[in-house]
Design a protein around this motif. Structure first.
Motif, mmCIF file in Angstrom:
data_model
loop_
_atom_site.group_PDB
_atom_site.id
_atom_site.type_symbol
_atom_site.label_atom_id
_atom_site.label_comp_id
_atom_site.label_asym_id
_atom_site.label_seq_id
_atom_site.Cartn_x
_atom_site.Cartn_y
_atom_site.Cartn_z
ATOM 1 N N HIS A 123 90.782 39.980 -8.653
ATOM 2 C CA HIS A 123 91.086 41.013 -7.654
ATOM 3 C C HIS A 123 91.226 42.348 -8.372
ATOM 4 O O HIS A 123 91.781 42.413 -9.465
ATOM 5 C CB HIS A 123 92.379 40.653 -6.917
ATOM 6 C CG HIS A 123 92.944 41.767 -6.081
ATOM 7 N ND1 HIS A 123 92.212 42.414 -5.105
ATOM 8 C CD2 HIS A 123 94.174 42.345 -6.063
ATOM 9 C CE1 HIS A 123 92.982 43.346 -4.543
ATOM 10 N NE2 HIS A 123 94.168 43.328 -5.100
ATOM 11 N N HIS A 175 93.389 41.512 -11.767
ATOM 12 C CA HIS A 175 94.106 40.279 -12.113
ATOM 13 C C HIS A 175 93.505 39.100 -11.362
ATOM 14 O O HIS A 175 92.882 39.271 -10.317
ATOM 15 C CB HIS A 175 95.604 40.423 -11.831
ATOM 16 C CG HIS A 175 95.995 40.666 -10.404
ATOM 17 N ND1 HIS A 175 95.977 39.696 -9.433
ATOM 18 C CD2 HIS A 175 96.441 41.804 -9.779
ATOM 19 C CE1 HIS A 175 96.407 40.209 -8.282
ATOM 20 N NE2 HIS A 175 96.679 41.487 -8.454
ATOM 21 N N HIS A 181 93.403 35.993 -8.921
ATOM 22 C CA HIS A 181 94.071 35.834 -7.620
ATOM 23 C C HIS A 181 93.905 34.398 -7.140
ATOM 24 O O HIS A 181 93.463 34.137 -6.027
ATOM 25 C CB HIS A 181 93.512 36.844 -6.610
ATOM 26 C CG HIS A 181 94.509 37.356 -5.614
ATOM 27 N ND1 HIS A 181 95.254 36.537 -4.807
ATOM 28 C CD2 HIS A 181 94.888 38.622 -5.289
ATOM 29 C CE1 HIS A 181 96.033 37.279 -4.019
ATOM 30 N NE2 HIS A 181 95.838 38.549 -4.305
ATOM 31 N N HIS A 196 102.233 44.454 -0.953
ATOM 32 C CA HIS A 196 100.929 45.021 -1.317
ATOM 33 C C HIS A 196 99.928 44.770 -0.199
ATOM 34 O O HIS A 196 99.822 43.665 0.309
ATOM 35 C CB HIS A 196 100.437 44.363 -2.612
ATOM 36 C CG HIS A 196 99.040 44.746 -2.994
ATOM 37 N ND1 HIS A 196 98.630 46.056 -3.126
ATOM 38 C CD2 HIS A 196 97.944 43.989 -3.283
ATOM 39 C CE1 HIS A 196 97.344 46.085 -3.474
ATOM 40 N NE2 HIS A 196 96.900 44.846 -3.573
ATOM 41 N N HIS A 235 95.883 44.921 0.687
ATOM 42 C CA HIS A 235 94.519 45.023 0.153
ATOM 43 C C HIS A 235 93.682 45.939 1.058
ATOM 44 O O HIS A 235 93.944 46.063 2.249
ATOM 45 C CB HIS A 235 93.858 43.639 0.141
ATOM 46 C CG HIS A 235 94.392 42.696 -0.898
ATOM 47 N ND1 HIS A 235 93.580 41.968 -1.721
ATOM 48 C CD2 HIS A 235 95.656 42.354 -1.254
ATOM 49 C CE1 HIS A 235 94.312 41.214 -2.540
ATOM 50 N NE2 HIS A 235 95.580 41.424 -2.272
ATOM 51 N N PHE A 243 94.229 41.035 2.901
ATOM 52 C CA PHE A 243 95.458 40.299 2.653
ATOM 53 C C PHE A 243 96.603 41.295 2.498
ATOM 54 O O PHE A 243 96.433 42.379 1.937
ATOM 55 C CB PHE A 243 95.269 39.518 1.351
ATOM 56 C CG PHE A 243 96.102 38.270 1.212
ATOM 57 C CD1 PHE A 243 96.577 37.582 2.318
ATOM 58 C CD2 PHE A 243 96.383 37.758 -0.059
ATOM 59 C CE1 PHE A 243 97.314 36.415 2.155
ATOM 60 C CE2 PHE A 243 97.120 36.590 -0.224
ATOM 61 C CZ PHE A 243 97.583 35.922 0.889
ATOM 62 N N HIS A 293 100.717 40.951 1.212
ATOM 63 C CA HIS A 293 101.663 39.938 0.732
ATOM 64 C C HIS A 293 102.680 40.543 -0.211
ATOM 65 O O HIS A 293 102.497 41.642 -0.741
ATOM 66 C CB HIS A 293 100.907 38.820 0.010
ATOM 67 C CG HIS A 293 100.112 39.276 -1.178
ATOM 68 N ND1 HIS A 293 100.625 39.361 -2.444
ATOM 69 C CD2 HIS A 293 98.812 39.689 -1.281
ATOM 70 C CE1 HIS A 293 99.687 39.784 -3.279
ATOM 71 N NE2 HIS A 293 98.571 40.009 -2.603
ATOM 72 N N HIS A 336 104.140 40.849 -3.722
ATOM 73 C CA HIS A 336 103.495 40.685 -5.028
ATOM 74 C C HIS A 336 104.382 39.944 -6.022
ATOM 75 O O HIS A 336 104.039 39.818 -7.198
ATOM 76 C CB HIS A 336 103.053 42.046 -5.576
ATOM 77 C CG HIS A 336 101.742 42.012 -6.297
ATOM 78 N ND1 HIS A 336 101.616 41.568 -7.592
ATOM 79 C CD2 HIS A 336 100.495 42.333 -5.902
ATOM 80 C CE1 HIS A 336 100.339 41.650 -7.969
ATOM 81 N NE2 HIS A 336 99.637 42.113 -6.946
HETATM 82 CU CU1 C2O Z 1 97.544 42.506 -6.925
HETATM 83 CU CU2 C2O Z 1 96.770 40.313 -3.560
HETATM 84 O O1 C2O Z 1 97.198 41.366 -5.223
#
Ligand code: C2O
Length: 578
Positions: A96, A141, A143, A484, A486, A539, A541, A543
């Protein structure tokens, strides 16, 4: 690490529309331009295992290209970035690009079972996206499960050529990526925690660029250091890639001036300490204006919840003036108390955007989501081992009292191909029960707070002007949650303690920060606004990884608008199979 020169940019004009801005598109207008880039930057990520020795033990960790932290992705604003990810490890992976808004490229966003199925061992997938109107400090990172505990690296996006920073040019810049180190395999760790029903064990160490620093066993020489020239100003790119902990950072005797948060410029804010939740990035300026010496940089815990065990040893690095003797006494850095909520809220209140664009003043979609932990009644065999949550229950977490469960095929594929039965579109826009969120549980059963379990999404029409209130609950314990989103940055128009009250809430519609992760204050609320103009499945969520595993997540479906600039393209041909 000094400022690097760009990786040579290649241009495949025959294959990609990436070496020029099509004039016909550009003329259509700011938000109606296809997000193609200036240059194209190619990277190859080989996900593999490597041996590391830390804290007196050697073990295998999953990383990228044999680097830990992984390689830095460099680009400039509006560049096209293409990363071929080849999975040579024995575990599933996705990557991600945290903070990248992925305009019209939801397929490359990366959260497993949300926009794609994992890249299986031996398979590869090529991510392609444009840093469309974006620059600053980001990170990438894994995911999948808790794999991002070791699979992460920085993304540094410079302004376009000849566009200056809105502050004096720093002498040098350094990237500091904060993490947590575990002696145990992080994917097994997630399974073990979920099987126990209880909380996660603390990390074995906090790390700065992979280094725990001298306060940990066997780590006397395992520290990160910046050598500085007296009188010069340094730009530090701070990234919190930790799994489960929010962290304080400070440098002894030095002030930090925040100039960027989540890859958007801010008005300068001078602080002694900075709190970063996982998923947050800050750029700070630090002037080497103190007597010549060796100064500590310290990273330690911010834990706002009650009764949680956490790692209490700080990770130490050095801000080392040239001319200071190697063995000269170091100036110790003082971190705030682990539960100093006051510093966190004053930093947050001081955050202001440098320039505001695109802030919706009129709202057509008002949403209110509660966030918090839950406990489910023990219904498992062997409760001593499997129901270690509060009062012999099983830990869970939820948004609007729905604990999110990942589907078996990605939501984006299910939505795009109209595959039924994988999710429902009834994620509530407001809580189903109204109660005193901060001070009261929805019912009085101490070992069962009854969250619904399911895969629910909330559908937004293209272009919706959304205001979303995020409200912390005290159902189990109030806590600061780094939420967070997206696919978007959002304007943080307000935050406060207690239950949100529209009659008294003060909103900043002048210069709110434009961020992608908000640490919702403990026992408090945050109000965010965004325009849902990027079609796809996005998304949202907590973190803190363990909270996401427990279900503190949901997804938005943003519908297509009209015409090609408002429509999600077809999936790439190499999208991993489920
Ligand atoms: Cu850095 Cu869904 O995350």
């Amino acid at each position: 690490m000094k400022r690097h020169s760009f990786v040579t940019a290649l241009c495949l004009s025959s294959v990609l529309l990436s070496c020029f801005t099509p004039i016909a598109f550009a003329a259509i207008g700011r938000y109606k331009r296809w997000p193609v880039g200036g240059s194209t930057r190619f990277y190859e990520f080989k996900v593999n295992t490597m041996k590391v020795t830390k804290l007196c033990h050697t073990r295998d960790i999953v990383t990228v290209n044999g680097l830990y932290p992984g390689p830095v992705v460099y680009a400039q604003e509006d560049d096209r970035v293409i990363v071929k990810v080849i999975n040579e490890a024995q575990t599933n992976v996705t990557i991600h690009w945290h903070g990248v808004r992925q305009r019209l490229s939801c397929w490359s966003d990366g959260p497993s079972y949300i926009t794609q199925c994992p890249i299986q061992p031996g398979q590869s997938f090529t991510y392609e996206f444009t840093m469309y109107q974006q620059k600053g400090t980001f990170f990438w990172h894994a995911h999948v499960s808790w794999l991002r505990g070791t699979v992460y690296g920085a993304i540094v996006v410079y302004p376009k050529t000849a566009v200056p920073y809105p502050f004096p040019y720093p002498y040098e810049e350094h990237t500091l990526i904060f993490g947590e180190y575990w002696d145990m395999d992080v994917v097994k760790q997630e399974k073990a925690v979920l099987a126990s029903g209880g909380g996660p064990p603390p990390a074995d160490a906090y790390i700065i660029n992979g280094h725990p620093g001298p306060l940990y066993n066997c780590s006397t020489n395992d520290f990160y250091q910046i050598s500085v020239v007296p009188g010069k100003t340094y730009l530090l790119r701070l990234i919190n890639a930790a799994l489960n902990m929010e962290q304080f950072f400070s440098i002894s005797n030095h002030k930090m001036t925040i100039v960027e948060a989540d890859a958007e410029y801010t008005k300068p804010q001078i602080v002694d300490h900075i709190m970063l939740g996982p998923g947050q990035t800050y750029n700070v300026l630090v002037k080497a204006d103190q007597p010549i010496a060796k100064y500590e940089m310290a990273l330690g815990p911010y834990m706002s919840a009650q009764n949680v065990t956490f790692q209490n040893i700080s990770s130490i690095g050095y801000f080392h003036y040239s001319g200071a003797a190697i063995n000269s006494l170091t100036q110790q850095a003082l971190l705030p108390q682990f539960n100093n909520n006051q510093i966190v809220s004053s930093n947050l209140n001081g955050l202001r955007s440098l320039n505001v664009t695109n802030l919706p003043l009129e709202i057509d979609t008002n949403l209110f989501f509660t966030i918090g932990l839950n406990v489910h009644k023990c219904n498992r065999q062997n409760p001593n081992k499997t129901c270690q949550g509060p009062n012999g229950g099983i830990f869970a977490a939820s948004m609007n009292n729905v604990s999110f469960v990942k589907p078996t095929i990605s939501l984006l594929q299910a939505y795009y191909n109209t595959i039924n039965g994988l999710y429902t579109s009834d994620f509530p826009g407001v809580p189903l029960k109204i109660y005193d969120f901060v001070n009261g549980a929805p019912n009085n059963i101490p070992n069962n707070t009854n969250s619904l379990i399911g895969t629910k999404v909330h559908v937004l029409e293209y272009g919706s002007k959304v205001q979303l209130i995020l409200q912390d609950t005290g159902t189990v314990s109030t806590e600061n949650h780094p939420i967070h989103l997206h696919g978007f940055s959002f304007h943080l128009v307000g935050s406060g303690t207690g239950n949100y009250n529209p009659a008294t809430a003060q909103l900043n519609l002048v210069d709110p920060p434009y961020i992608n992760t908000i640490g919702v204050p403990i026992g408090g609320w945050a109000a965010i606004r965004f325009i849902a103009d990027n079609p796809g499945v996005w998304f949202m969520h907590c973190h803190l990884e363990v909270h996401m595993s427990w279900g503190l997540a949901m997804a938005f479906i943003v519908k297509n608008g009209v015409g090609p600039f408002e429509t999600l393209p077809h999936p790439p041909a190499d999208l991993p199979r489920c």
